[in-house]
Design a protein around this motif. Structure first.
Motif, PDB file in Angstrom:
ATOM      1  N   VAL A 141       0.845  -1.124  -0.027  1.00 30.09           N
ATOM      2  CA  VAL A 141      -0.052   0.102   0.021  1.00 30.09           C
ATOM      3  C   VAL A 141       0.914   1.238  -0.023  1.00 30.09           C
ATOM      4  O   VAL A 141       1.997   1.351   0.684  1.00 30.09           O
ATOM      5  N   ALA A 142       0.524   2.355  -0.887  1.00 32.68           N
ATOM      6  CA  ALA A 142       1.103   3.225  -0.785  1.00 32.68           C
ATOM      7  C   ALA A 142       0.051   4.560  -0.596  1.00 32.68           C
ATOM      8  O   ALA A 142      -0.873   4.398  -1.236  1.00 32.68           O
ATOM      9  N   VAL A 143       0.241   5.274   0.251  1.00 29.26           N
ATOM     10  CA  VAL A 143      -0.436   6.429   0.782  1.00 29.26           C
ATOM     11  C   VAL A 143      -0.249   7.762   0.350  1.00 29.26           C
ATOM     12  O   VAL A 143       1.042   7.981   0.649  1.00 29.26           O
ATOM     13  N   ALA A 144      -1.130   8.490  -0.429  1.00 32.16           N
ATOM     14  CA  ALA A 144      -0.709   9.924  -0.879  1.00 32.16           C
ATOM     15  C   ALA A 144      -1.429  10.950  -0.352  1.00 32.16           C
ATOM     16  O   ALA A 144      -2.858  10.792  -0.105  1.00 32.16           O
TER      17      ALA A 144
ATOM     18  N   HIS B 151       4.040   9.101   7.948  1.00 32.19           N
ATOM     19  CA  HIS B 151       5.024   8.213   7.451  1.00 32.19           C
ATOM     20  C   HIS B 151       5.899   7.483   8.565  1.00 32.19           C
ATOM     21  O   HIS B 151       6.003   6.618   8.840  1.00 32.19           O
ATOM     22  N   LYS B 152       5.937   8.386   9.863  1.00 33.30           N
ATOM     23  CA  LYS B 152       6.509   7.956  11.086  1.00 33.30           C
ATOM     24  C   LYS B 152       5.683   6.722  11.514  1.00 33.30           C
ATOM     25  O   LYS B 152       6.342   5.972  11.939  1.00 33.30           O
ATOM     26  N   PHE B 153       4.416   6.729  11.506  1.00 26.49           N
ATOM     27  CA  PHE B 153       3.623   5.624  12.070  1.00 26.49           C
ATOM     28  C   PHE B 153       3.117   4.619  11.110  1.00 26.49           C
ATOM     29  O   PHE B 153       2.866   3.504  11.615  1.00 26.49           O
ATOM     30  N   LEU B 154       3.377   4.982   9.928  1.00 29.18           N
ATOM     31  CA  LEU B 154       3.099   3.829   8.768  1.00 29.18           C
ATOM     32  C   LEU B 154       4.176   2.908   8.269  1.00 29.18           C
ATOM     33  O   LEU B 154       3.992   1.932   7.812  1.00 29.18           O
TER      34      LEU B 154
ATOM     35  N   GLU C 243       3.985   2.947   2.353  1.00 30.03           N
ATOM     36  CA  GLU C 243       4.846   3.859   2.019  1.00 30.03           C
ATOM     37  C   GLU C 243       4.002   5.099   2.083  1.00 30.03           C
ATOM     38  O   GLU C 243       2.559   5.057   1.609  1.00 30.03           O
ATOM     39  N   VAL C 244       4.541   6.344   2.223  1.00 32.36           N
ATOM     40  CA  VAL C 244       3.710   7.520   2.352  1.00 32.36           C
ATOM     41  C   VAL C 244       4.374   8.437   1.195  1.00 32.36           C
ATOM     42  O   VAL C 244       5.715   8.751   1.060  1.00 32.36           O
TER      43      VAL C 244
ATOM     44  N   HIS D 229       8.260   9.776   1.073  1.00 30.18           N
ATOM     45  CA  HIS D 229       8.665  10.065  -0.335  1.00 30.18           C
ATOM     46  C   HIS D 229       8.054  11.510  -0.804  1.00 30.18           C
ATOM     47  O   HIS D 229       6.887  11.465  -1.368  1.00 30.18           O
ATOM     48  N   ILE D 230       8.824  12.154  -1.551  1.00 28.64           N
ATOM     49  CA  ILE D 230       8.676  13.443  -2.038  1.00 28.64           C
ATOM     50  C   ILE D 230       8.612  13.448  -3.395  1.00 28.64           C
ATOM     51  O   ILE D 230       9.287  13.188  -4.065  1.00 28.64           O
TER      52      ILE D 230
END
Length: 298
Positions: A165-168, A181-184, A190-191, A217-218
């Motif tokens: 899973v990637a969260v955006a 990001h810290k908690f996932l 991935e964030v 990830h930016i």
């Protein structure tokens, strides 16, 4: 009031299948990432506080969210802005109008930098009855509300998704993305985010100001994207997003994030994308007419 457990719905944008965390449905006045960040102050039990002080843009989502927080807590909001255009004073709209209707005191000051230095460089309670919150809730206190959001995402992913899973979500100060990001990360989720207000370096500086060293990830566009400037591609992206999903999105932040995701997705089709709705829809009341005037042919 519980600001949690919003539904997740399934959609497709162009050729990108994705799930949508409907944080726009948290509360009719208090929604999106601002509600998550400000929830710690909503739960604050300090009856001596009578005044909330903050600052930012006169049409910012932050202004309306702070006004909603103050209204819900029975506080008076004093919100400092650098300038209120005369036309807006005469014809209030968007977040400015909404904040006024909630009783906010919006203070225009010629000494904006001095106000920032005196009250907001190191946010604190200036008096026992006054609570100071940085612009956009850019504070470590925002961590607790984002932690709850992260746990909801972990629970949903474990029950519904077999793929990675990637969260955006887009970023202003990046507070929500950073703490997600810290908690996932421990759950291998991935964030993804993008720098809407400044460039990548600006966003990293905002992350570092919160004393974190591990960042989401930016994503960036190929060309420089100026905050609040009107781009035809942003407008087309927003129109398609609303049409494809049947859901209204924010015109200021979401189009850039989706343009970045359109570049990211072809190399990441093995991942399940979860997009976190940012709320902020009242801002469309002022942004949409600007787009319609500039791009009337679209």
């Amino acid at each position: 009031m519980k600001l949690s457990n919003t539904p997740v719905t399934a959609h497709t944008f162009g050729d990108i299948p994705f799930s949508l965390k409907r944080d726009d449905l948290l509360h009719h006045q208090f929604s999106g990432n601002k509600a998550r960040k400000l929830s710690a102050w909503l739960e604050l039990e300090q009856p001596e506080i009578t005044t909330l002080m903050s600052q930012g843009g006169v049409q910012s989502n932050s202004l309306y969210s702070m006004a909603a927080l103050a209204k819900l807590k029975g506080w008076q909001l004093k919100f400092y802005v650098e300038r209120i255009p005369t036309w807006l004073k005469n014809h209030p709209m968007g977040n400015y109008r909404g904040a006024l209707e909630l009783g906010a005191q919006i203070i225009e000051t010629n000494d904006y930098d001095k106000v920032l230095e005196e009250h907001f460089r190191e946010p604190r309670q200036t008096q026992s009855h006054t609570l100071v919150i940085p612009e956009g809730g850019h504070s470590e206190e925002a961590m607790s509300g984002v932690r709850r959001l992260a746990q909801e995402i972990i629970d949903w992913a474990s029950q519904n998704v077999a793929q990675p899973v990637a969260v955006a979500l887009p970023s202003g100060t990046g507070t929500t993305a950073l703490y997600l990001h810290k908690f996932l990360k421990p759950a291998a989720i991935e964030v993804l985010t993008c720098p809407c207000v400044g460039g990548k370096q600006y966003l990293i500086e905002q992350f570092m100001a919160l004393r974190e060293s591990d960042f989401p990830h930016i994503l960036e566009l190929e060309n420089k994207h100026h905050f609040a400037k009107l781009y035809e591609e942003d407008f087309r992206t927003w129109q398609q997003l609303c049409t494809d999903t049947g859901v209204e999105f924010d015109l200021l932040y979401d189009p850039m994030m989706w343009r970045c995701l359109s570049l990211w997705y072809p190399q990441n089709t093995d991942k399940h994308l979860l997009y976190v709705h940012q709320g902020g829809l009242l801002g469309n009341e002022s942004m949409l007419p600007r787009y319609q005037r500039k791009f009337s042919s679209i």
